[in-house]
Scaffold this motif. Structure first.
Motif, mmCIF file in Angstrom:
data_model
loop_
_atom_site.group_PDB
_atom_site.id
_atom_site.type_symbol
_atom_site.label_atom_id
_atom_site.label_comp_id
_atom_site.label_asym_id
_atom_site.label_seq_id
_atom_site.Cartn_x
_atom_site.Cartn_y
_atom_site.Cartn_z
ATOM 1 N N LEU A 101 32.209 46.535 48.641
ATOM 2 C CA LEU A 101 32.362 45.554 49.183
ATOM 3 C C LEU A 101 32.638 44.452 47.584
ATOM 4 O O LEU A 101 34.011 44.335 47.539
ATOM 5 N N ILE A 102 32.929 45.351 46.251
ATOM 6 C CA ILE A 102 33.154 44.625 44.912
ATOM 7 C C ILE A 102 34.961 44.526 45.213
ATOM 8 O O ILE A 102 35.078 43.929 44.585
ATOM 9 N N GLU A 103 34.732 46.137 45.874
ATOM 10 C CA GLU A 103 36.422 46.045 44.927
ATOM 11 C C GLU A 103 37.306 45.851 46.070
ATOM 12 O O GLU A 103 38.554 45.647 46.645
ATOM 13 N N SER A 104 36.484 45.473 47.251
ATOM 14 C CA SER A 104 37.275 44.286 48.611
ATOM 15 C C SER A 104 37.607 43.366 47.876
ATOM 16 O O SER A 104 38.975 42.722 48.096
ATOM 17 N N ALA A 105 36.896 42.325 47.317
ATOM 18 C CA ALA A 105 36.698 41.160 47.029
ATOM 19 C C ALA A 105 37.639 40.842 45.920
ATOM 20 O O ALA A 105 38.494 39.958 45.531
ATOM 21 N N TYR A 106 37.734 42.200 45.226
ATOM 22 C CA TYR A 106 39.220 42.045 44.139
ATOM 23 C C TYR A 106 40.183 42.370 44.691
ATOM 24 O O TYR A 106 41.748 41.473 44.122
ATOM 25 N N LYS A 107 40.756 42.964 46.166
ATOM 26 C CA LYS A 107 41.416 43.109 46.433
ATOM 27 C C LYS A 107 42.183 41.691 47.164
ATOM 28 O O LYS A 107 43.394 40.957 46.875
ATOM 29 N N ALA A 108 40.624 41.122 47.996
ATOM 30 C CA ALA A 108 41.018 40.094 48.786
ATOM 31 C C ALA A 108 41.232 38.934 47.363
ATOM 32 O O ALA A 108 42.506 37.887 47.921
ATOM 33 N N LEU A 109 41.270 38.867 46.383
ATOM 34 C CA LEU A 109 40.830 37.656 45.520
ATOM 35 C C LEU A 109 41.727 37.725 44.034
ATOM 36 O O LEU A 109 42.259 36.846 43.543
ATOM 37 N N ASN A 110 42.690 39.032 44.818
ATOM 38 C CA ASN A 110 43.694 38.928 43.362
ATOM 39 C C ASN A 110 43.467 39.454 41.847
ATOM 40 O O ASN A 110 43.816 38.904 41.290
ATOM 41 N N VAL A 111 42.262 39.668 41.750
ATOM 42 C CA VAL A 111 41.379 40.327 40.625
ATOM 43 C C VAL A 111 42.032 41.172 40.200
ATOM 44 O O VAL A 111 42.203 42.937 40.726
ATOM 45 N N ALA A 112 42.419 41.237 38.261
ATOM 46 C CA ALA A 112 42.912 42.526 38.020
ATOM 47 C C ALA A 112 40.894 43.215 37.797
ATOM 48 O O ALA A 112 40.825 42.573 36.891
ATOM 49 N N VAL A 113 41.099 44.226 38.161
ATOM 50 C CA VAL A 113 40.126 45.305 38.009
ATOM 51 C C VAL A 113 39.419 45.296 36.129
ATOM 52 O O VAL A 113 38.555 45.701 36.678
ATOM 53 N N GLY A 114 40.551 45.535 35.626
ATOM 54 C CA GLY A 114 39.895 45.677 33.985
ATOM 55 C C GLY A 114 39.868 44.179 33.910
ATOM 56 O O GLY A 114 40.078 44.524 31.974
#
Length: 368
Positions: free
Chosen positions: A202-215
């Motif tokens: 859920l979180i990694e999908s949100a990061y991808k969709a919102l263009n959030v830099a994972v680090g």
């Protein structure tokens, strides 16, 4: 500089695309790693933005080696002083596979000795206190080819900072990010995980969709290096923050039979900064109803993890009955069970070999 990013086997194509997207040049793909060229700003950007890389290394040299003398001379010839100061620490770690130099402790000792001799000749000192910044030297000897690198990352990149607690058998964040990419999650997607555990998909999908830099929520070893201007990190962090886009219609829905997993997923989503896009409820998979125009991604329990084989096979049968994947409701399921499709009741449209830790798995993709 030549930058090398190891990754889990099976994710090389995803990582290569990510590297090109952030501006890496002269990209080369090998088994379990992607290399490219860039400056210090690229080192910072790669650490912050690459979702499927395990770490970011600067390669100092690559050479053939069949003896300890060759290893010693090869390392001694490297320009270590371009990075390591006379007060800095430079520990050594690494591995050797299918090579004549198979003893890792001996390789560590030889590389350390060569590094000391190189730096002694440069700085004119006979003793190194190693009380300053830490420059981790990492070696990889594969089929008699040695790669000597500096690790800019520190704690592995899969440690995003949002999952300090997890359920009994979480999927690695970098693997989850790769599967999210295979599932083609976009800013308008609805992602569903019917067995969400600690909420990683859920979180990694949100990061991808919102263009959030994972680090963006963690620090890195090279941020403390005196040889690297701290402005690079500030500039790249500012760019990453300004690139976040929360305007899309994306939402993530998670379900789990365990109330503790529901609470854990919600807590982790808050830590990750995506709580407004994530909803989690308690529900058994046997009561699941497909959600129209959604993407289902899940990592069901299996024999090596939480359930015995027979129980896992019963679960797969229930999943097949409840998920009912088609082109409007694609499903992406990772499992090590070679006969998963038999119990699920439907042959996958595509399969991809992946590794969840040391366990060989298949990603079963249903999208037709």
């Amino acid at each position: 500089m030549k930058i090398v990013c190891p990754c889990l086997f099976g994710l090389e194509s995803v990582l290569s695309y990510e590297v090109k997207k952030i501006g890496g040049e002269n990209v080369v793909v090998c088994d379990g790693r992607v290399s490219f060229e860039g400056g210090y700003e690229m080192v910072a950007r790669a650490n912050l933005c690459l979702s499927t890389a395990e770490r970011v290394l600067i390669e100092l040299g690559n050479f053939h080696v069949e003896s300890f003398e060759e290893l010693y001379q090869g390392v001694k010839a490297l320009p270590l002083e371009n990075f390591i100061g006379k007060n800095d620490a430079f520990p050594v770690k690494g591995h050797s596979i299918n090579s004549k130099l198979h003893s890792v402790p001996d390789c560590q000792r030889i590389i350390k000795k060569a590094a000391v001799e190189r730096l002694k000749s440069v700085y004119g000192v006979s003793w190194f206190e190693e009380s300053g910044d830490t420059y981790q030297i990492q070696f990889n000897i594969l089929r008699d080819e040695a790669s000597i690198c500096l690790d800019t990352t520190g704690i592995s990149l899969h440690k995003r900072g949002y999952r300090r607690n997890s359920n009994d058998a979480p999927i690695k964040e970098t693997l989850a990010a790769g599967i999210v990419d295979f599932a083609r999650v976009r800013s308008s997607s609805v992602v569903v995980d019917p067995m969400c555990g600690s909420g990683t998909f859920l979180i990694e999908s949100a990061y991808k969709a919102l263009n959030v830099a994972v680090g963006i929520r963690r620090s890195f070893a090279a941020e403390k290096w005196g040889s690297m201007n701290k402005d690079f990190w500030k500039t790249e962090r500012d760019k990453a923050l300004s690139s976040i886009d929360k305007t899309g219609e994306f939402k993530a829905l998670g379900f789990d039979v365990d109330d503790m997993c529901v609470d854990l997923s919600q807590t982790n989503a808050k830590k990750a900064g995506v709580f407004s896009k994530v909803t989690v409820r308690q529900q058994d998979i046997a009561r699941f109803k497909p959600i129209k125009n959604s993407i289902t991604i899940c990592n069901p329990p299996y024999g090596e993890r939480l359930l015995d084989i027979k129980s896992a096979e019963k679960l797969y049968k229930i999943m097949g009955e409840r998920l009912r994947p088609d082109k409007d409701n694609p499903c992406y399921i990772i499992s090590p069970h070679e006969e998963f499709e038999k119990f699920f009741g439907k042959k996958a449209d595509k399969r991809r070999k992946l590794y969840n830790g040391m366990i060989k798995c298949q990603l079963f993709m249903y999208f037709k």
